[in-house]
Design an enzyme around this catalytic site. Structure first.
Site, mmCIF file in Angstrom:
data_model
loop_
_atom_site.group_PDB
_atom_site.id
_atom_site.type_symbol
_atom_site.label_atom_id
_atom_site.label_comp_id
_atom_site.label_asym_id
_atom_site.label_seq_id
_atom_site.Cartn_x
_atom_site.Cartn_y
_atom_site.Cartn_z
ATOM 1 N N SER A 90 90.140 -97.746 -82.780
ATOM 2 C CA SER A 90 90.134 -97.992 -81.339
ATOM 3 C C SER A 90 90.136 -99.503 -81.111
ATOM 4 O O SER A 90 89.167 -100.190 -81.442
ATOM 5 C CB SER A 90 88.899 -97.368 -80.684
ATOM 6 O OG SER A 90 88.977 -95.966 -80.728
ATOM 7 N N LYS A 146 93.959 -94.034 -75.125
ATOM 8 C CA LYS A 146 92.593 -93.869 -75.648
ATOM 9 C C LYS A 146 91.590 -94.549 -74.728
ATOM 10 O O LYS A 146 90.497 -94.021 -74.474
ATOM 11 C CB LYS A 146 92.500 -94.459 -77.060
ATOM 12 C CG LYS A 146 91.079 -94.501 -77.650
ATOM 13 C CD LYS A 146 90.476 -93.102 -77.805
ATOM 14 C CE LYS A 146 89.023 -93.160 -78.270
ATOM 15 N NZ LYS A 146 88.849 -93.558 -79.660
ATOM 16 N N LYS A 189 82.291 -101.276 -76.513
ATOM 17 C CA LYS A 189 83.541 -101.988 -76.824
ATOM 18 C C LYS A 189 84.705 -101.385 -76.046
ATOM 19 O O LYS A 189 85.534 -102.102 -75.472
ATOM 20 C CB LYS A 189 83.802 -101.905 -78.324
ATOM 21 C CG LYS A 189 85.139 -102.494 -78.780
ATOM 22 C CD LYS A 189 85.521 -101.990 -80.158
ATOM 23 C CE LYS A 189 85.865 -100.520 -80.135
ATOM 24 N NZ LYS A 189 86.338 -100.000 -81.435
#
Length: 289
Positions: A92, A167, A235
């Site tokens: 990611s 995502k 994050k």
């Protein structure tokens, strides 16, 4: 199936590697902390002592902590990449980072796909991950999909970078849903309602979700062993906001949730817990923690 190397044997990388091995894949694994690879050796994986061994595989998958680490590792691999290689980043990262990584990989003649996943450790173990893939063309995606089919269901959502943006949108939904589920659970607890019965009552209904059933239970039981860590969610929330800023957008709900995860991680010291531990930050807000 081609020889495959998987780089990054963490919470997600370990069960993903096991899925590949269960399909009879000739797999090489690498991790900066080599000891994490040793359980896979018993399952038939070759453990690379050096990154140079990774390039002997046709397909190289990265499942690393963040974009900076992916870029560092890929930069070390660049001299060995050729047009025979397909590099798949399933970490990611931000869209900006992944496009930079793709440019470097493609400069060698190798092909690149960004393919982040959703489904957590449970999805990785069961081979039910949702995989959002960004590739230059359909042909490259179809080649990679042979690999993806061992780990879950893949969808090509567009060009390189589209996977990561999808995502991030997924994580915005996850963060928002965790937030509202935590408020619902606290409301029920405060009123003396059986939250387990509540989850059963909503099962199959319009408001039902995996987050309600899985994370709602964790919140009620106060069990926050990490599947997806707070630090990872933090994050991702930050990357969502940065992507929105680049598109001149304001996302007020995501911004508020980011600040809550920031408080949970940096001020409360709960960064290594499961991201459903946002419930603990809600308790703090209400002076109940």
């Amino acid at each position: 199936m081609s020889k495959i190397s998987l780089l990054g044997i963490g919470l997600m990388g370990l069960p993903m590697a096991k899925r590949l091995l269960s399909e009879g894949v000739e797999l090489t694994v690498w991790n900066r902390t080599q000891e994490k690879c040793l359980p896979l050796k018993e399952d038939g994986a070759a453990v690379a002592e050096d990154l140079s061994e990774v390039a002997q595989s046709d397909i190289i998958i990265t499942m690393l902590a963040d974009g900076q680490v992916v870029e560092e590792v890929i930069s070390m691999l660049l001299p060995q990449l050729t047009k025979q290689h397909l590099v798949i980043d399933m970490s990611s990262t931000s869209q900006k980072e992944v496009i930079s990584i793709a440019d470097k990989v493609e400069s060698t003649g190798a092909r690149f796909i960004d393919a982040p996943v959703s489904g957590g450790v449970k999805g990785a173990e069961e081979g039910t991950l949702a995989i959002m893939a960004g590739s230059r063309d359909e042909r490259t995606f179809e080649e990679a999909n042979v690999v993806f089919s061992s780990m879950g269901r893949a969808t090509r959502v567009g060009d390189v970078g589209s996977g990561q943006l999808s995502k991030l949108a997924n994580q915005a939904i996850v963060g928002g849903t965790i937030s509202i589920v935590s408020e619902a659970v606290l409301l029920l607890e405060r009123a003396g309602v059986d939250s387990e019965a509540f989850r059963r009552a909503l099962s199959g209904g319009f408001a039902d979700s995996t987050i309600l059933q899985l994370h709602g239970k964790r919140m009620s039981e106060r069990t926050f062993e990490p599947g997806g860590k707070v630090t990872t969610q933090l994050k991702d929330e930050k990357n969502v906001l940065e992507a929105a800023q680049s598109l001149n957008l304001e996302l007020p709900v995501t911004k508020a949730i980011y600040e809550r995860y920031q408080d949970l991680s940096e001020n409360m010291g709960k960064g290594d817990l499961d991201h459903s531990a946002l419930f603990l930050q809600l308790l703090k807000i209400n002076n109940l923690g």
